[in-house]
Design an enzyme around this catalytic site. Structure first.
Site, short mmCIF file in Angstrom:
data_model
loop_
_atom_site.label_atom_id
_atom_site.label_comp_id
_atom_site.label_asym_id
_atom_site.label_seq_id
_atom_site.Cartn_x
_atom_site.Cartn_y
_atom_site.Cartn_z
N ARG A 44 0.96 -1.11 -0.13
CA ARG A 44 0.00 0.07 0.03
C ARG A 44 1.06 1.20 0.05
O ARG A 44 0.58 2.30 0.47
CB ARG A 44 -0.86 -0.07 1.24
CG ARG A 44 -1.87 -0.92 1.45
CD ARG A 44 -2.89 -1.00 0.34
NE ARG A 44 -4.15 -1.99 0.50
CZ ARG A 44 -4.22 -3.33 0.20
NH1 ARG A 44 -3.25 -3.76 -0.42
NH2 ARG A 44 -5.24 -4.12 0.23
N CYS A 63 -10.75 -0.61 3.41
CA CYS A 63 -10.07 -0.54 4.75
C CYS A 63 -9.67 0.72 5.05
O CYS A 63 -8.82 1.18 4.32
CB CYS A 63 -8.84 -1.62 4.99
SG CYS A 63 -9.39 -3.45 4.76
#
Ligand code: EPU
Length: 305
Positions: free
Chosen positions: A177, A226
């Site tokens: 990420r 998320c």
């Protein structure tokens, strides 16, 4: 922010840039939260350097909006204008096993387009909402794969240089990420090299990932995926769940009952509600688990980048 400089406004049509006055970011983000500002829709990549130079010259702050699916935006009149790439008519082109994809292309549609032509590898990304540009910037990943593995070249606007450039993969690092792009770089297009696979095999992989996602994530509610990154070797969702925080809410901002790392806008949540929820959950996790969670969602909550 409303643009009013007549010189700037007059320059936009020649650059192929369309101004959408007072655009609502609540309507352009998957969380459904965010204030209003002028949005500049860019039709030609080549116009970006001149557009940004004009904005900088006029002392106008700007931010770049991709698909808006991993973003929490502050409320009210926003202190910057927003740049956005217009969707191209033909946004994916294939040459053998190489796909040339425009940054504004939808991620899921791109995966499907390539799959139908026997190019796989990105099965896990099928249910991830957003654009190819956003997926690149965040190195989107799911079910054991990440988009960075397939990137060969990226065309981008390099804010530090003030021009468009093409970077080869060895000049870019893709981590969990996270990528080596600067926060103000703007993704324009990507060259992906994908493994050849029969469509039926790819479809099988897509079905499995879709089922797992449907079983564990709140797909039909307003969220940004998320909220926190997973700390090394641990799951943020599992830690939040273990604290009994599913359903915990601040105003209409709520921890999902289905997946504790998804925070939902259950109605008319304000940015402040979502930020308070993030802070309170982070604090509980810090106290009980001794881990400081880092947000995965991008925050446009401060005045400056
Ligand atoms: N779990 C719980 N309770 C919960 C949620 C999860 O106990 O409320 C447990 C699960 O049972 C499982 C473990 O935690 O044993 C991990 O959960 P899951 O498989 O859902 O994966 P995750 O680590 O929570 C990551 C990504 C997701 C991605 C999935 C699938 C991050 C922060 N999240 O979630 O990505 O879809 O794996 O690969 O890396 C996103 O980036 O926005 C995102 C949703």
């Amino acid at each position: 922010m409303r643009l009013s400089d007549p010189h700037l406004l007059a320059a936009l049509p020649a650059l192929g840039v369309e101004r959408v006055a007072g655009a609502s970011l609540a309507e352009r983000t998957s969380l459904g939260i965010g204030g209003t500002t002028d949005l500049l829709l860019i039709r030609k990549h080549a116009a970006l350097p001149e557009l940004v130079a004009l904005l900088r010259g006029g002392g106008i702050a700007y931010r770049f909006l991709g698909g808006g699916t991993n973003l929490l935006v502050r409320d009210g009149e926003l202190p910057w204008v927003v740049l956005h790439l217009a969707k191209q008519e033909q946004d994916v082109r294939l040459e053998g096993t190489v796909a040339f994809v425009d940054a504004a292309a939808d991620l899921g549609r791109t995966v499907t387009f390539c799959a139908r032509r026997d190019l796989g590898g990105m099965e896990g990304l099928i249910g991830v909402p957003g654009t190819i540009g956003g997926a690149l910037r965040m190195n989107a990943g799911a079910y054991g794969m990440q988009i960075g593995s397939y990137v060969r070249e990226v065309e981008l606007y390099r804010a530090a240089e003030g021009r468009n450039e093409t970077l080869r993969d060895e000049k870019i690092s893709f981590e969990y990420r996270h990528t080596s792009f600067a926060p103000d770089d703007i993704m324009l297009a990507v060259k992906l090299e994908l493994p050849s696979k029969p469509y039926s095999d790819i479809l099988q992989g897509i079905r499995i990932c879709n089922e797992k996602r449907r079983a564990s994530q709140p797909l039909h509610q307003k969220s940004a995926g998320c909220i926190f990154k997973n700390p090394p070797g641990a799951s943020a969702g599992r830690m939040i769940d273990a604290l009994g925080l599913k359903g915990f809410a601040v105003g209409d901002a709520r921890v999902s009952d289905r997946h504790a790392n998804f925070f939902i806008n259950a109605g008319k949540a304000r940015c402040a509600d979502m930020l308070a929820l993030i802070d309170q959950v982070r604090e509980r996790v810090r106290v009980v688990h001794g881990v400081e969670l880092e947000t995965e969602v991008i925050l446009w909550t401060e005045e400056r980048l």
